[in-house]
Design a protein around this motif. Structure first.
Motif, short mmCIF file in Angstrom:
data_model
loop_
_atom_site.label_atom_id
_atom_site.label_comp_id
_atom_site.label_asym_id
_atom_site.label_seq_id
_atom_site.Cartn_x
_atom_site.Cartn_y
_atom_site.Cartn_z
N SER A 97 0.83 -1.21 0.00
CA SER A 97 0.00 0.00 0.00
C SER A 97 0.86 1.26 0.00
N ASP A 98 0.29 2.34 -0.50
CA ASP A 98 0.89 3.67 -0.36
C ASP A 98 2.37 3.71 -0.77
N LEU A 99 2.61 3.32 -2.02
CA LEU A 99 4.00 3.32 -2.50
C LEU A 99 4.56 4.74 -2.59
N HIS A 100 3.73 5.69 -3.01
CA HIS A 100 4.23 7.05 -3.27
C HIS A 100 5.60 6.93 -3.95
N SER A 101 5.61 6.16 -5.03
CA SER A 101 6.87 5.65 -5.58
C SER A 101 7.81 6.74 -6.09
N GLY A 127 -3.50 1.40 -3.34
CA GLY A 127 -3.56 2.79 -3.74
C GLY A 127 -2.45 3.70 -3.26
N ASP A 128 -2.48 4.94 -3.73
CA ASP A 128 -1.47 5.97 -3.50
C ASP A 128 -0.13 5.57 -4.11
N TYR A 129 -0.09 5.62 -5.43
CA TYR A 129 1.15 5.35 -6.16
C TYR A 129 1.93 6.65 -6.35
N SER A 226 -9.91 -1.40 -0.52
CA SER A 226 -10.27 0.02 -0.50
C SER A 226 -9.03 0.79 -0.06
N HIS A 227 -8.75 1.90 -0.71
CA HIS A 227 -7.59 2.68 -0.25
C HIS A 227 -7.76 3.07 1.22
N THR A 228 -8.91 3.57 1.56
CA THR A 228 -9.12 4.01 2.94
C THR A 228 -9.98 3.01 3.72
N GLY A 246 -5.26 0.88 3.27
CA GLY A 246 -4.02 1.58 3.62
C GLY A 246 -4.39 2.99 4.06
N HIS A 247 -3.82 3.95 3.39
CA HIS A 247 -4.14 5.38 3.51
C HIS A 247 -3.60 6.07 4.77
N THR A 248 -3.75 5.46 5.93
CA THR A 248 -3.42 6.19 7.17
C THR A 248 -1.92 6.37 7.37
N HIS A 249 -1.11 5.55 6.72
CA HIS A 249 0.35 5.47 6.95
C HIS A 249 0.63 5.14 8.42
N GLY A 250 -0.40 4.68 9.15
CA GLY A 250 -0.24 4.41 10.58
C GLY A 250 0.10 5.68 11.36
FE FE2 Z 1 -0.72 7.43 1.18
#
Ligand code: FE2
Length: 313
Positions: A97-101, A127-129, A226-228, A246-250
């Motif tokens: 999740s959340d690669l923000h590559s 999600g969140d590429y 779901s992303h969130t 994912g989404h929260t990044h913890g």
């Molecule tokens: Fe993200």
């Protein structure tokens, strides 16, 4: 006159979904207040990012946080269900999740090292590429394309609030099955499970759980991507057995004992990271691989997750 990508998306998703998503992207790129499930969107408030970076540098935490951002943990989660067909006992999903590559080079390099050593049946991307919530998406796709050959099993994905729907054709050309309010059936030894996914519910609010789940029989085992995780109530009462998000990044930048300062979500804190349950539905919120806003993690190391499905007796 429509551009070719819009034409392609209208054929792929239906005219209304494509027009809604594209239209809201144009209206609300980089919007800080309003629109989404929550009112305040720190990820869209770009002028605060330098201030957070300066504060972390002044307190001596920046370099440590930068190193942490590449220390990906491989986490293991077991999901037990009476609904799971016997043929799927032991079936394993790799959850990324959340690669923000495009803005997470350290984490991307470490992920490329880790991927060949993993054993799993399918890979799911929640999600969140892209790093930013607007602007060019090509660098994020290039980052994804570099990882793609290292993922050797069938791969499914959903979009996040940082992604544009214009990424979908290129991702599908990479062999990633994007689930945009849609559902696929996976069979093993003649027995099915259902894997559904929704478009972003956090900011764009173009998720449609009813459409994604309408063909799933009541007694079937079903998973929702779901992303969130903010749609946990809708997912549970729609009858899904497992929600992966994912989404929260913890929290990404946390106080000691992994206490998040913000989850950028309307969500009970216990659903902000790791495994949880809500009514009969199991859920898992990945803290993700990459970073956004600032390239650091504190008290919240990045993760990829192996979810092992087990048939409950
Ligand atoms: Fe993200």
């Amino acid at each position: 006159m429509k551009d070719p990508v819009q034409n392609k998306l209208e054929r792929r998703l239906g005219r209304l979904h494509a027009r809604q998503r594209l239209g809201i992207e144009i209206d609300h790129e980089a919007q800080i207040f309003g629109q989404g499930i929550n009112f305040f969107h720190i990820e869209n408030w770009y002028s605060i990012h330098g201030a957070i970076r300066a504060t972390l540098t002044a307190t001596g935490l920046y370099q440590r946080g930068l190193r942490n951002a590449a220390r990906i943990q491989v986490r293991h989660n077991e999901v037990r269900s009476h609904q799971l067909p016997a043929a799927f006992d032991g079936y394993t999903l790799l959850h990324i999740s959340d690669l923000h590559s495009d803005i997470s080079p350290g984490a991307m390099a470490r992920l490329a090292e880790l991927l060949p050593s993993l054993t799993y049946d399918i890979c799911v991307l929640t999600g969140d590429y892209r790093g930013a919530t607007f602007g060019p998406h090509e660098p994020a796709l290039e980052g994804l394309a570099r990882l793609r050959p290292l993922i050797t099993r069938p791969t499914y994905g959903v979009l996040g609030n940082h992604d544009t729907i214009r990424m979908v054709p290129a991702m599908e050309e990479m062999g990633i099955r994007m689930l945009l309010n849609e559902c696929d059936v996976i069979t093993r030894a003649g027995e099915p499970i259902h894997l559904a996914g929704i478009d972003d519910a956090h900011f764009y609010r173009v998720d449609n759980i009813e459409k994604a789940g309408e063909g799933i029989p009541d007694a079937a085992f079903s998973i929702l991507l779901s992303h969130t995780p903010e749609i946990y109530r809708q997912a549970a009462h729609a009858g899904f057995d497992l929600l992966l998000a994912g989404h929260t990044h913890g929290g990404q930048i946390c106080l000691p004992r992994s206490i998040p300062i913000t989850l950028d979500s309307v969500l009970p804190r216990r659903l902000g990271a790791g495994a949880w349950t809500y009514h009969k539905m199991a859920g898992y919120t990945s803290v993700g691989v990459g970073t956004s806003i600032v390239p650091v993690r504190l008290n919240c190391l990045p993760e990829i997750t192996l979810h092992r499905l087990r048939r409950a007796l």
